[in-house]
Enzyme design. Structure first.
Site, PDB file in Angstrom:
ATOM      1  CB  SER A 159      -0.959  -0.036   1.189  1.00 22.43           C
ATOM      2  OG  SER A 159      -1.998   0.895   1.037  1.00 22.43           O
ATOM      3  CG  ASP A 215      -6.849  -3.402  -2.835  1.00 20.05           C
ATOM      4  OD1 ASP A 215      -7.486  -2.531  -2.219  1.00 20.05           O
ATOM      5  OD2 ASP A 215      -5.634  -3.629  -2.650  1.00 20.05           O
ATOM      6  CG  HIS A 228      -5.720  -2.623   0.936  1.00 16.43           C
ATOM      7  ND1 HIS A 228      -5.072  -2.259  -0.222  1.00 16.43           N
ATOM      8  CD2 HIS A 228      -5.168  -1.857   1.920  1.00 16.43           C
ATOM      9  CE1 HIS A 228      -4.180  -1.330   0.048  1.00 16.43           C
ATOM     10  NE2 HIS A 228      -4.211  -1.069   1.336  1.00 16.43           N
TER      11      HIS A 228
END
Length: 427
Positions: A294, A376, A405
């Site tokens: 991320s 995601d 995610h």
């Protein structure tokens, strides 16, 4: 390294594309009618919705659905009736590369059950919408020169309570640039004499204390786990909560209209200097990888692109990816700044292109391995594929179409093995 596209189609109810847990009374699943989560552009797509109650196919219940392109408003909504455990929904097609997602929901006795499934249309052909500034490399070279304009002035504090018999843990801070702003990380070092490969690990978004990565150090790696906010990692937990909800709330947008004042400008400088610091350690053998997911995936790619000491990169669902997507009618990257039409000015689009992971990917010349999932909703696959497809260095990709995610063990194990092979073979 040969280019590899490894699609992990994970079976089993525990990872079926559902928001409900496998212990729920009712389970929903969504899957394409065909045998693949990726299809050619122009394919007519049908989703299959499955519903079971205590593993028994449900019958005669109504399930609502919505069909959309990745992170876009639904273009089709409705209700279908489950018959003998299943129903189908025609989702149409896409005439260009991208993703189509089906979300379903069922209400029963006041409880809501949901699931989703996402199909890629020629995702390997997705091209980014973000433009490369003509002076991108020059801009970042000036930034790096500025970051290196003062000594690191590293300060190392032993952490006996976080150490083990085989690994010594430390809090480390170092200075970045003429302002001498300090950034903090946690260093894990094997105690045994020798020289070791190193991993610089970058964090996901948020404000929290960073812990030392003891497990990797026990495997024979120097690991520097970095923070991004310039605050120590040994404060009272309440301080991080207060900062997260107060002074640092919304930090990814701070000063976004001024390139050299933007929050991530100094963070990227610090990421490059973190690699410098690890490379300066006598115990480091010069084989260095960057790693993150991320926000951390974005920084892992940026640091690898800007620091020649990096030999390998691991990045999962990188943030800041193809931010301009929303200005072109498709998903944009976290933190979704251009989801708001008022932000879609030429000036801001231009400013943030200097921080877009896509542009760091375009200049990246280090081998790496990457991973993400099709469900995601934070760092959408349209954006992460745009980054992956922009990389010309040797690369491999492990996708898990059912995940959101997060990563699964098959991804993280393969990534660590690839990183270990690269680091132990680089000298």
């Amino acid at each position: 390294m040969k280019q590899l596209l490894a699609i992990l189609l994970v079976a089993g109810s525990c990872l079926a594309a559902v928001a409900s847990r496998s212990t729920d009374l009712i389970e929903l699943r969504v899957a394409p009618e065909g045998k693949s989560w990726t299809v050619p552009v122009g394919t007519d797509l049908t989703f299959v919705i499955s519903a079971e109650e205590s593993n028994i196919p449900m019958d005669g219940v109504n399930v609502s659905y919505e069909i959309s392109q990745d992170l876009m408003e639904p273009y089709k909504c409705g209700t279908v009736t489950i018959a003998d455990g299943r129903a189908t929904v025609d989702a149409g097609t896409m005439e260009h590369p991208g993703f189509v997602r089906c979300k379903v929901r069922y209400q029963n006795d006041g409880k809501s059950y949901s699931a989703m499934g996402t199909v890629g249309f020629d995702p390997e052909s997705l091209e980014p919408t973000t433009q490369m500034p003509c002076d991108f490399s020059e801009f970042w070279q000036r930034a790096i020169d500025g970051a290196r304009s003062c000594p690191l002035d590293a300060r190392v504090t032993p952490l006996p309570d976080k150490s083990t018999p085989t690994v010594a843990a430390y809090q480390v801070s170092f200075a970045v640039g003429k302002s001498n702003r300090r950034f903090y990380g946690m260093l894990s070092m094997p105690r045994a004499e020798g020289r070791y490969p190193a991993i610089v690990r970058f964090p996901g978004a948020g404000v929290y204390a960073i812990d030392p990565t003891i497990g990797w150090a026990e495997k024979g790696y120097i690991v520097l786990s970095m923070g991004v906010h310039g605050i120590p990692n040994d404060l009272d937990p309440e301080i991080y909560r207060n900062l997260d909800g107060g002074a640092l709330r919304g930090y990814p947008t701070f000063n976004m209209h001024e390139r050299e004042a933007y929050y991530y400008y100094a963070v990227i400088q610090a990421a490059v200097r973190a690699v410098d610091y690890v490379a300066s350690l006598h115990e480091c053998n010069g084989c260095i990888a960057t790693y993150g997911g991320s926000q951390g995936g974005f920084l892992a790619i940026a640091a690898a692109a800007l620091n020649p000491d990096v030999r390998f990169v691991v990045a999962n669902f990188p943030a800041m990816s193809d931010l301009a997507g929303y200005a072109h009618g498709r998903a944009g990257g976290w933190p979704h700044i251009f989801r708001n039409p008022e932000n879609r000015t030429e000036s801001l689009l231009g400013n943030l292109s200097y921080f877009d992971t896509v542009n760091f990917a375009r200049i990246l010349d280090k081998p790496g391995i990457y991973g993400f999932g099709f469900n995601d909703l934070t760092c959408a696959p349209t954006t992460t594929y745009s980054v992956y497809n922009s990389i010309r260095a040797p690369k491999s990709l492990i996708t898990a179409p059912l995940t959101g995610h997060w990563t699964i063990a098959e991804q993280t194990d393969a990534e660590f093995d690839a990183m270990a092979e690269a680091l132990h073979g680089c000298d």
